[in-house]
Design a protein around this motif. Sequence first.
Motif, PDB file in Angstrom:
ATOM      1  N   LEU A 261      -1.419  -5.885   9.435  1.00  0.00           N
ATOM      2  CA  LEU A 261      -0.351  -6.062   8.440  1.00  0.00           C
ATOM      3  C   LEU A 261       0.927  -6.546   9.115  1.00  0.00           C
ATOM      4  O   LEU A 261       1.326  -6.007  10.149  1.00  0.00           O
ATOM      5  CB  LEU A 261      -0.082  -4.736   7.727  1.00  0.00           C
ATOM      6  N   ASP A 262       1.557  -7.546   8.538  1.00  0.00           N
ATOM      7  CA  ASP A 262       2.849  -8.029   9.033  1.00  0.00           C
ATOM      8  C   ASP A 262       3.876  -6.889   8.927  1.00  0.00           C
ATOM      9  O   ASP A 262       4.113  -6.366   7.840  1.00  0.00           O
ATOM     10  CB  ASP A 262       3.298  -9.222   8.184  1.00  0.00           C
ATOM     11  N   PRO A 263       4.489  -6.468  10.066  1.00  0.00           N
ATOM     12  CA  PRO A 263       5.469  -5.371  10.002  1.00  0.00           C
ATOM     13  C   PRO A 263       6.615  -5.656   9.030  1.00  0.00           C
ATOM     14  O   PRO A 263       7.215  -4.727   8.483  1.00  0.00           O
ATOM     15  CB  PRO A 263       6.001  -5.271  11.443  1.00  0.00           C
ATOM     16  N   GLY A 264       6.900  -6.942   8.786  1.00  0.00           N
ATOM     17  CA  GLY A 264       7.967  -7.311   7.858  1.00  0.00           C
ATOM     18  C   GLY A 264       7.693  -6.883   6.429  1.00  0.00           C
ATOM     19  O   GLY A 264       8.621  -6.732   5.623  1.00  0.00           O
ATOM     20  N   VAL A 265       6.422  -6.670   6.087  1.00  0.00           N
ATOM     21  CA  VAL A 265       6.051  -6.211   4.741  1.00  0.00           C
ATOM     22  C   VAL A 265       6.692  -4.856   4.438  1.00  0.00           C
ATOM     23  O   VAL A 265       6.978  -4.530   3.286  1.00  0.00           O
ATOM     24  CB  VAL A 265       4.503  -6.129   4.623  1.00  0.00           C
ATOM     25  N   LEU A 266       6.961  -4.063   5.496  1.00  0.00           N
ATOM     26  CA  LEU A 266       7.511  -2.716   5.287  1.00  0.00           C
ATOM     27  C   LEU A 266       8.943  -2.727   4.771  1.00  0.00           C
ATOM     28  O   LEU A 266       9.476  -1.681   4.399  1.00  0.00           O
ATOM     29  CB  LEU A 266       7.409  -1.896   6.574  1.00  0.00           C
ATOM     30  N   TYR A 267       9.568  -3.906   4.734  1.00  0.00           N
ATOM     31  CA  TYR A 267      10.898  -4.011   4.123  1.00  0.00           C
ATOM     32  C   TYR A 267      10.801  -4.178   2.602  1.00  0.00           C
ATOM     33  O   TYR A 267      11.806  -4.087   1.905  1.00  0.00           O
ATOM     34  CB  TYR A 267      11.669  -5.198   4.700  1.00  0.00           C
ATOM     35  N   ALA A 268       9.582  -4.421   2.111  1.00  0.00           N
ATOM     36  CA  ALA A 268       9.378  -4.694   0.683  1.00  0.00           C
ATOM     37  C   ALA A 268       9.215  -3.400  -0.107  1.00  0.00           C
ATOM     38  O   ALA A 268       9.011  -2.326   0.472  1.00  0.00           O
ATOM     39  CB  ALA A 268       8.145  -5.572   0.508  1.00  0.00           C
ATOM     40  N   ASN A 293      -4.075  -1.231  11.031  1.00  0.00           N
ATOM     41  CA  ASN A 293      -2.823  -1.054  11.765  1.00  0.00           C
ATOM     42  C   ASN A 293      -1.887  -2.192  11.387  1.00  0.00           C
ATOM     43  O   ASN A 293      -2.275  -3.121  10.674  1.00  0.00           O
ATOM     44  CB  ASN A 293      -3.104  -1.074  13.275  1.00  0.00           C
ATOM     45  N   LEU A 294      -0.675  -2.124  11.903  1.00  0.00           N
ATOM     46  CA  LEU A 294       0.234  -3.254  11.792  1.00  0.00           C
ATOM     47  C   LEU A 294      -0.165  -4.310  12.818  1.00  0.00           C
ATOM     48  O   LEU A 294      -0.859  -4.024  13.786  1.00  0.00           O
ATOM     49  CB  LEU A 294       1.676  -2.814  12.055  1.00  0.00           C
ATOM     50  N   GLY A 295       0.324  -5.531  12.616  1.00  0.00           N
ATOM     51  CA  GLY A 295       0.064  -6.602  13.580  1.00  0.00           C
ATOM     52  C   GLY A 295       1.020  -6.569  14.759  1.00  0.00           C
ATOM     53  O   GLY A 295       0.878  -7.328  15.706  1.00  0.00           O
ATOM     54  N   HIS A 296       2.009  -5.687  14.715  1.00  0.00           N
ATOM     55  CA  HIS A 296       2.921  -5.420  15.833  1.00  0.00           C
ATOM     56  C   HIS A 296       3.706  -4.160  15.462  1.00  0.00           C
ATOM     57  O   HIS A 296       3.358  -3.504  14.483  1.00  0.00           O
ATOM     58  CB  HIS A 296       3.842  -6.622  16.116  1.00  0.00           C
ATOM     59  N   GLY A 297       4.732  -3.818  16.213  1.00  0.00           N
ATOM     60  CA  GLY A 297       5.417  -2.545  16.013  1.00  0.00           C
ATOM     61  C   GLY A 297       6.291  -2.485  14.775  1.00  0.00           C
ATOM     62  O   GLY A 297       6.692  -3.503  14.218  1.00  0.00           O
ATOM     63  N   VAL A 298       6.603  -1.251  14.357  1.00  0.00           N
ATOM     64  CA  VAL A 298       7.534  -1.020  13.249  1.00  0.00           C
ATOM     65  C   VAL A 298       8.945  -1.368  13.712  1.00  0.00           C
ATOM     66  O   VAL A 298       9.362  -0.981  14.800  1.00  0.00           O
ATOM     67  CB  VAL A 298       7.489   0.455  12.791  1.00  0.00           C
ATOM     68  N   PRO A 300      13.071  -1.176  13.820  1.00  0.00           N
ATOM     69  CA  PRO A 300      13.954  -0.002  13.741  1.00  0.00           C
ATOM     70  C   PRO A 300      14.584   0.254  12.367  1.00  0.00           C
ATOM     71  O   PRO A 300      14.837   1.395  12.013  1.00  0.00           O
ATOM     72  CB  PRO A 300      15.060  -0.325  14.773  1.00  0.00           C
ATOM     73  N   GLY A 301      14.798  -0.775  11.575  1.00  0.00           N
ATOM     74  CA  GLY A 301      15.487  -0.579  10.296  1.00  0.00           C
ATOM     75  C   GLY A 301      14.595  -0.212   9.130  1.00  0.00           C
ATOM     76  O   GLY A 301      15.053  -0.125   7.986  1.00  0.00           O
ATOM     77  N   VAL A 302      13.309   0.011   9.373  1.00  0.00           N
ATOM     78  CA  VAL A 302      12.366   0.283   8.282  1.00  0.00           C
ATOM     79  C   VAL A 302      12.526   1.701   7.751  1.00  0.00           C
ATOM     80  O   VAL A 302      12.716   2.652   8.504  1.00  0.00           O
ATOM     81  CB  VAL A 302      10.913   0.026   8.771  1.00  0.00           C
ATOM     82  N   ASP A 303      12.407   1.846   6.419  1.00  0.00           N
ATOM     83  CA  ASP A 303      12.464   3.150   5.760  1.00  0.00           C
ATOM     84  C   ASP A 303      11.146   3.888   6.050  1.00  0.00           C
ATOM     85  O   ASP A 303      10.068   3.377   5.719  1.00  0.00           O
ATOM     86  CB  ASP A 303      12.618   2.909   4.244  1.00  0.00           C
ATOM     87  N   PRO A 304      11.194   5.090   6.621  1.00  0.00           N
ATOM     88  CA  PRO A 304       9.960   5.841   6.888  1.00  0.00           C
ATOM     89  C   PRO A 304       9.081   6.049   5.648  1.00  0.00           C
ATOM     90  O   PRO A 304       7.860   6.125   5.751  1.00  0.00           O
ATOM     91  CB  PRO A 304      10.465   7.183   7.436  1.00  0.00           C
ATOM     92  N   ASP A 305       9.705   6.131   4.468  1.00  0.00           N
ATOM     93  CA  ASP A 305       8.903   6.285   3.249  1.00  0.00           C
ATOM     94  C   ASP A 305       8.044   5.064   3.000  1.00  0.00           C
ATOM     95  O   ASP A 305       6.972   5.159   2.390  1.00  0.00           O
ATOM     96  CB  ASP A 305       9.815   6.519   2.025  1.00  0.00           C
ATOM     97  N   HIS A 306       8.484   3.899   3.461  1.00  0.00           N
ATOM     98  CA  HIS A 306       7.674   2.686   3.294  1.00  0.00           C
ATOM     99  C   HIS A 306       6.484   2.715   4.246  1.00  0.00           C
ATOM    100  O   HIS A 306       5.406   2.199   3.919  1.00  0.00           O
ATOM    101  CB  HIS A 306       8.529   1.442   3.551  1.00  0.00           C
ATOM    102  N   VAL A 307       6.652   3.318   5.416  1.00  0.00           N
ATOM    103  CA  VAL A 307       5.523   3.501   6.316  1.00  0.00           C
ATOM    104  C   VAL A 307       4.515   4.447   5.673  1.00  0.00           C
ATOM    105  O   VAL A 307       3.301   4.205   5.704  1.00  0.00           O
ATOM    106  CB  VAL A 307       5.990   4.047   7.680  1.00  0.00           C
ATOM    107  N   ALA A 308       5.007   5.516   5.057  1.00  0.00           N
ATOM    108  CA  ALA A 308       4.114   6.474   4.377  1.00  0.00           C
ATOM    109  C   ALA A 308       3.336   5.801   3.262  1.00  0.00           C
ATOM    110  O   ALA A 308       2.131   6.036   3.111  1.00  0.00           O
ATOM    111  CB  ALA A 308       4.948   7.632   3.808  1.00  0.00           C
TER     112      ALA A 308
END
Length: 308
Positions: A261-268, A293-298, A300-308
């Motif tokens: 998954l593109d880590p940038g998706v976690l901003y959506a 998994n993600l295609g690279h790391g999370v 720093p500005g990502v909301d942890p709830d979006h990771v959940a």
Amino acid sequence: YLPEYRATRARAGSFLALATHPELACEVTLQPLARFPLDAAILFSDILMIPKAMGVGLSFAEGEGPRIERPVQSAADVAALPLPDTARELRFVMDTVTLVRRELAGRAPLIGFAGSPWTVATYMVEGGSSKEFSRIKGLLYGDPKAMHALLEKLARATTDYLNAQIVAGAQAVMIFDTWGGALATAAYLEFSLPYMERIVADLIREREGRRVPVILFTKGGGAWLEHLAVTGADALGVDWMTELSAARRLVVDRVALQGNLDPGVLYAPPAVIRAEVARVLESYGRGPGHVFNLGHGVQPGVDPDHVA
């Protein structure tokens, strides 16, 4: 990106102090598992611990990333580099591994890791992060013998380092070739891939009565997945620039695939995240051999709830 990580880092005083303090590094390793139902823990450390042990002067400037005080710029510099006793000089990493295993108490496996020789070499030669890789490419093309000598030393040190992690309790290990994708194909096949292959061949592959899986990840390495699939690794990380269905066709079930998954998706918004996750799963298709998994790391500005 986790607020509890930032709090622990503030308590440690700096990133390097945090990474070299076993109790705090253990705490940070376990933080994601306390928050999310993850299937594994990954050791909290940094890929530049081997250069630290080689005495090139590692530091981290706030907001700027790593700095190498004494960059490697010539064959003489390479020859002067010591081959460290990683089990002794990086004892704090092994102590962290032991602590994490004790705290996990079998809840989840622990993944250890190291940077690839090529990726670690980029920092050592450039003196830090780089966009153009001008110094290391100058060395690679201008003095390939010196480049190979540096990579040889790093491969030996990395093998020792990962084996020490395995002995201390790491149940799987991963090699991060973050900057492999900066190379032309011929250069990748000469200066990155063979050194990772050599490490894989010399790793402890069974411990505590179980196989110790090895994962390789070249960021930007989609074109070389067929080569990576025959290195002896058990799994390959795939970045978000390669379609998983295409990656699966290339490796022909010789290895598991991890990603992407593109880590940038976690901003959506959450609904978009769910749709993109479903798309990744659909792209891989049915059958075993996929570690989501993600295609690279999370970031720093990502909301942890979006990771959940």
